[in-house]
Design an enzyme around this catalytic site. Structure first.
Site, short mmCIF file in Angstrom:
data_model
loop_
_atom_site.label_atom_id
_atom_site.label_comp_id
_atom_site.label_asym_id
_atom_site.label_seq_id
_atom_site.Cartn_x
_atom_site.Cartn_y
_atom_site.Cartn_z
N ALA A 83 0.81 -0.94 -0.06
CA ALA A 83 0.10 -0.05 -0.08
C ALA A 83 0.90 1.18 -0.18
CB ALA A 83 -0.97 0.02 1.35
N THR A 136 10.74 0.48 -4.49
CA THR A 136 11.28 0.84 -5.84
C THR A 136 12.58 1.22 -6.27
OG1 THR A 136 10.81 2.68 -7.51
CG2 THR A 136 10.64 3.22 -5.01
N ASP A 137 12.93 1.13 -7.48
CA ASP A 137 14.38 1.72 -7.76
C ASP A 137 14.43 3.00 -7.58
OD1 ASP A 137 12.82 2.14 -9.77
OD2 ASP A 137 14.18 0.95 -11.19
N GLU A 138 13.35 3.76 -7.55
CA GLU A 138 13.53 5.18 -7.52
C GLU A 138 14.45 5.76 -6.43
OE1 GLU A 138 10.50 7.64 -8.83
OE2 GLU A 138 9.75 6.11 -10.30
N TYR A 161 7.91 11.55 -4.24
CA TYR A 161 7.66 10.13 -3.81
C TYR A 161 8.59 9.16 -3.64
CZ TYR A 161 7.19 5.43 -5.67
OH TYR A 161 6.94 3.93 -5.79
N LYS A 165 9.40 6.78 -0.28
CA LYS A 165 9.74 5.47 -0.35
C LYS A 165 11.32 5.14 0.40
CE LYS A 165 7.65 2.34 -1.80
NZ LYS A 165 6.64 1.44 -1.41
#
Ligand code: NAD
Ligand code: DAU
Length: 355
Positions: A83, A136-138, A161, A165
């Site tokens: 989520a 995430t890879d970000e 974002y 994360k």
């Protein structure tokens, strides 16, 4: 019977994970906890909603009391946490939404798991429990022309974002280090496939091509992403949850880099064929627009740890996956219509609000 909590199971990736688990593990009780934000759609799970090992729980991970009570009631042995607020453009307009859902929501879940599993530094890490955080890879930032993100690449998030994360990943590792919470993290590249909300590049552009609307390419279109078919991400999560080592991080990627503009041209070509248009027709819709602020230039994942240690690899080529994806959106017009009109939300939210 294993009770497993999947958060965000009504979203894009979560729904593929829920389906895989419900269909593969008849002896698990799969609880899908989702707030049904704009991105949550129970229509994604119509095919499994009546299975005896599946339950939906409407709820918000930012509500600490609710989350604690849920853990007390159900004694979950595993959590797969997906989520989140997930769209970079929305994080640029509303960063705080991302702090609440992605940071505070994650810490609430960590606290509840810590309490329910009695974790603290004086006791060994329990090996029969697991908190799996999907990231995430970000978080690694942006690459130049060469190189890959490894599990050891330092964090350098560039958007609200990815900052949210990255923060959640740090909290997960801190709970492992400070309280011996059994955790595992994976950092995945860009997913594509069925049921993705049409705000993200591929479903948005499929929808726009179909309806003859402009294709808004940010900047010069020479940004690079590594694309992975969503069902392969779900399989990777299954493998890592069951065979991964506690405390470890695994990168997941498609070994599949595409510059946006090249991907968009390929998509236009596939769509021309499927829609019976002359080749080159859909490309005329390409419109260069103002760039995304702080746009990350290139992401590329090195997923060799997951490949070598746990034997996972993508199951389809990008061309196959993209064609399957286009077919799915063309065959599921009603899904797309309900999502773009907002109908899907009214129906399900009203249905669950009365329970
Ligand atoms: P999504 O936006 O499609 O779905 C997110 C889900 O979370 C929705 O069902 C939404 O209702 C739910 N949700 C949001 N806030 C909530 C809250 N406060 N309480 C309970 N539920 C809430 O996202 P996605 O693309 O499926 O991504 C899922 C996860 O995977 C995210 O954590 C994302 O960061 C990560 N991820 C996504 C990608 C990608 O390419 N989409 C790649 C790597 C990692
Ligand atoms: O890398 C993993 C991440 O991939 C996930 O963590 C995110 O949740 C997910 O949204 C995705 O982020 P991106 O920003 O890479 O995905 P998006 O589909 O928004 O954009 C992909 C690329 O296409 C990016 O370079 C921006 C560009 N783009 C996007 C849109 C929506 C356009 O040129 N035009 C558009 O209209």
């Amino acid at each position: 019977m294993k009770k497993i909590l999947i958060t965000g199971g009504a979203g894009f990736i979560g729904s593929h994970v829920v389906r895989l688990f419900v269909n593969t593990y008849a002896d698990y009780e799969v609880y899908n906890l989702d707030k049904l934000t704009y991105a949550g759609n129970l229509e994604n799970l119509k095919d499994v909603e009546n299975k005896p090992n599946y339950k939906f729980v409407l709820g918000d991970i930012t509500d600490a009391e609710f989350i604690n009570n849920l853990f007390e009631e159900h004694k979950f042995s595993a959590v797969v946490h997906l989520a989140a607020e997930s769209h970079v453009d929305r994080s640029i307009s509303n960063p705080l939404d991302f702090v609440f859902a992605n940071v505070i929501g994650t810490v609430n879940l960590l606290n509840a798991a810590k309490k329910a599993w009695g974790c603290n530094k004086d006791k060994p890490v329990p090996t029969d429990r697991i908190f799996y955080h999907v990231s995430t890879d970000e978080v690694y930032g942006s690459l130049g022309e060469t190189g890959f993100f490894l599990e050891t690449t330092p964090y350098d998030p560039q958007s609200p974002y990815s900052a949210s994360k990255a923060s959640s990943d740090h909290f997960v590792r801190a709970y492992n280090n400070t309280y011996n919470l059994p955790v595992v993290i994976s950092n995945c590249s860009n997913n594509y496939g069925a049921n993705q909300f049409p705000e993200k590049l591929i479903p948005l552009f499929i929808h726009n091509i179909k309806t003859n609307k402009a294709l808004p390419v940010y900047g010069d279109g020479k940004y690079t992403r590594d694309w992975l078919w969503v069902a392969d991400h779900a399989r990777a999560i299954d493998v890592i949850l069951h065979k991964g080592e506690l405390g470890e991080t695994y990168n997941i990627g498609g070994f599949n880099e595409w510059q946006n503009i090249e991907l968009i041209k390929l998509l236009c070509k596939i769509m021309d064929k499927k829609l019976g248009r002359a080749e080159g027709e859909s490309e005329k819709l390409i419109t260069y627009v103002k760039d995304r602020p702080g746009h990350d230039k290139r992401y590329a994942i090195d997923a060799s740890k997951l490949n070598q240690k746990l034997g996972w690899k993508p199951s389809v080529t990008f061309e196959e996956g993209l064609e399957k994806t286009v077919d799915w959106y063309l065959e599921n017009e009603e899904w797309l219509r309900n999502v773009t009109s907002g109908e899907y939300q009214k129906y399900y939210t009203a249905q669950y609000a009365t329970r």
